[in-house]
Design an enzyme around this catalytic site. Structure first.
Site, short mmCIF file in Angstrom:
data_model
loop_
_atom_site.label_atom_id
_atom_site.label_comp_id
_atom_site.label_asym_id
_atom_site.label_seq_id
_atom_site.Cartn_x
_atom_site.Cartn_y
_atom_site.Cartn_z
N LYS A 48 120.01 37.55 98.39
CA LYS A 48 120.57 38.87 98.03
C LYS A 48 121.67 38.72 96.98
CE LYS A 48 119.74 40.79 102.68
NZ LYS A 48 118.50 41.54 102.57
N GLN A 50 125.11 41.97 102.66
CA GLN A 50 125.05 43.03 101.65
C GLN A 50 126.31 43.10 100.80
OE1 GLN A 50 122.53 44.77 100.82
NE2 GLN A 50 121.18 44.27 102.52
N CYS A 93 115.57 47.57 109.29
CA CYS A 93 116.04 46.66 110.33
C CYS A 93 117.37 47.13 110.91
CB CYS A 93 116.16 45.22 109.81
SG CYS A 93 114.59 44.50 109.34
N HIS A 118 122.75 45.45 111.26
CA HIS A 118 121.37 45.01 111.03
C HIS A 118 120.90 44.31 112.32
CE1 HIS A 118 118.19 42.41 109.33
NE2 HIS A 118 118.18 43.18 108.26
N ASP A 126 129.31 39.94 108.76
CA ASP A 126 128.01 39.78 108.14
C ASP A 126 128.14 40.23 106.68
OD1 ASP A 126 125.45 39.98 107.17
OD2 ASP A 126 124.68 41.26 108.77
#
Lengths: 408, 146
Positions: free
Chosen positions: A227, A204, A365, A124, A201
């Site tokens: 999220k 998600q 993104c 991202h 990261d």
């Protein structure tokens, strides 16, 4: 998840009962942000109605209660991702700020010209741009692990790009544009073998997979609350204590100091050294409630349900004429990215919206991923614990309407 | 509820499938690139301007049906217009998609009036027009709808 349990879960999300353009809302944009259960809304509301005060300072009852609520949220995050120490959890505005914190604080104090940061092609923008800024400031170089046609990392590429120059590997746990679940444990093992740190990261990932930062042995892990069924504007950075202790502050201000004179300031201990200013206290409390909610439902049950939705949707997608899936790795989490022959994703988005179906269309993104597939954009349906098979049917029903309109 | 058919009229589908004035134009004397960061759409507009009159207009690029149809209709409308008339058309077109009464008669461009009911798509409809403004000024950097 049986229908009764699912109906009960859905009833906990007030927004799911609203209509859009006269049709029941079918919310399939969960990778952008998830909806919020009553428990999260109530926790934030209760905070403002009963506890609101500034934290870590006042001697009065409200300040103490607000501090306790805020710090309890930190404990919940610690247990949720299995961190060894509570002071390894730093509150941030979200995953983006957490990555910027590491790039700025660790990066500027540790990198020299010739050093390398290794990213993957599926990152991202939030896990690309902070490192580019860092490279511009320090003279370090950015290297990229390429992806293959299915949307997985090219086998062996990481190994060949890792050298003694590599100081940090930044990798997404789950790709927001492709759904790919990366083998982060193996990536971390390989990176550590050359002495590189790893930032994962998890934006998600945390709503779909159980995360154990100690088992992974990652050096940094970041995620956003919104999220994970929690409020926007709050998230967390996990960092190994020894690394965080060694890093200079990211921002200066109140709460992050121990003593200030104009001649010299000494900094507060972890985690407060990295938490300048009054934080989003209500958001942290809401995030704590979201973690409780997710743990009550159970991540294993959530993952199994979403896997069921994804395989049902993938089956229909494969039979849909003119539809091409983007991201076809066997290990995926909750994301169906696709293009339709002869129809731009933006047009798909508008027509689906008209049917009450909310999906994301665009570059997500992740412009380098779009470039890899030579696409300007894709359409992306992404699933959460409250989605149903009927909603998947509604998606494909709406897609047939798109086809009918466009292709006659 | 906004009617999808107001947005996606048959004329728009026609222009999307078979855009007019699509392709390169080696003899152009004005050129600009447009970019819509929202959706990743890119468009290159080329003009042949002689004595202040737009003799030819062509475009290239990939975009959604609204942006492609808008560019197709715009390049049709521009032929034979002075730069001042082209600017007036843009003003009128912008008024229309923003839901205001246009100050001038927009002719065939009026099929895009349905965009006003879909605020998220206004940028798609105006991408070609923003690019036109840049091309008339002969700006070399890409214009953005943001």
């Amino acid at each position: 998840m049986n229908e009764l349990v699912l109906a009960e879960l859905r009833a906990q999300f007030p927004i799911l009962s609203r209509q859009v353009h006269g049709k029941p809302l079918v919310y399939l944009d969960n990778a952008a942000t998830t909806q919020k259960p009553q428990a999260v809304l109530q926790a934030e509301c209760h905070y403002y109605e009963q506890l609101n005060a500034n934290i870590h300072r006042g001697v009065h009852a409200l300040s103490q209660e607000a501090t306790d609520a805020f710090e309890q949220a930190r404990d919940k995050i610690q247990r949720f991702i299995h961190a060894a120490h509570r002071e390894e959890i730093i509150f941030t505005r979200g995953a983006t700020e957490a990555i910027n914190l590491v790039a700025h604080s660790w990066g500027r104090s540790h990198l020299q010209p010739g050093d390398e940061i290794l990213l993957t092609e599926m990152e991202h923008h939030a896990n690309i741009v902070p490192w580019q800024l860092l490279c511009e400031a320090t003279g370090a170089q950015l290297k990229v692990v390429p992806i293959d046609a299915r949307g997985g990392l090219v086998a062996g590429a990481l190994q060949s790009l890792l050298t003694h120059k590599t100081k940090l590997v930044g990798v997404t746990h789950v790709s927001n544009a492709l759904g790919t679940i990366n083998p982060v444990a193996e990536i971390i093992r390989q990176a550590h073998a050359v002495g590189a740190l790893v930032l994962v990261d998890g934006a998600q990932a945390v709503a779909h997979l159980a995360v154990d930062v100690q088992a992974l042995d990652c050096d940094f892990y970041v995620f956003s609350s919104h999220k994970l069924y929690g409020p926007t504007g709050i998230g967390a950075l996990y960092g190994k204590r020894s690394l965080l202790q060694d890093m200079p502050p990211y921002q200066g201000g109140g709460d992050m100091i121990s003593q200030v004179t104009f001649a010299r300031t000494t900094y507060n201990q972890l985690p407060y050294k990295f938490e300048a200013g009054t934080p989003h206290i209500a958001g942290a409390v809401g995030l704590g409630a979201a973690i409780d909610f997710v743990q009550t439902v159970g991540l294993e049950r959530i993952a199994a349900h979403e896997e069921h939705l994804l395989s049902y949707a993938t089956e229909q997608a494969l039979q849909f004429e003119g539809l091409t899936l983007i991201g076809t790795m066997p290990e995926k989490a909750g994301i169906l990215s696709f293009v339709l022959k002869g129809v731009h994703p933006h047009d798909i988005g508008t027509i689906l919206d008209n049917e009450g179906v909310a999906i994301r269309t665009g570059h997500h993104c992740a412009m380098p991923v779009m470039d890899h597939y030579a696409l300007a954009a894709t359409a992306r349906a992404s699933f959460a614990l409250y989605n149903t098979l009927e909603e998947v049917d509604a998606l494909f029903h709406a897609l047939r309407r798109v086809q009918k309109l466009f292709l006659g | 509820m906004s009617d999808l058919r107001d947005l996606y009229q048959e004329v728009i589908f026609d222009h999307n499938r078979h855009p007019h004035n699509f392709g390169p134009m080696p003899h152009a004397n004005r050129q600009a690139d447009g970019f819509n960061p929202l959706c990743g759409d890119r468009l290159t507009l080329r003009l042949l301007v002689e004595n202040g009159v737009i003799q030819e207009a062509r475009f290239e690029g990939a975009g959604c049906a609204i942006s492609t149809a808008s560019a197709s209709l715009m390049t049709d409308a521009l032929k034979g217009k002075t730069e001042a008339e082209a600017n007036q058309l843009f003003t009128g077109f912008h008024q229309m998609v923003m839901g205001e009464p246009p100050a001038i008669d927009l002719g065939k461009l009026a099929v895009l009036a349905g965009v006003q009911e879909f605020p998220a798509r206004v940028k798609c409809a105006t991408l070609a027009w923003h690019t036109l403004t840049a091309a008339l000024k002969n700006e070399t950097t890409a214009v953005s709808t943001e």
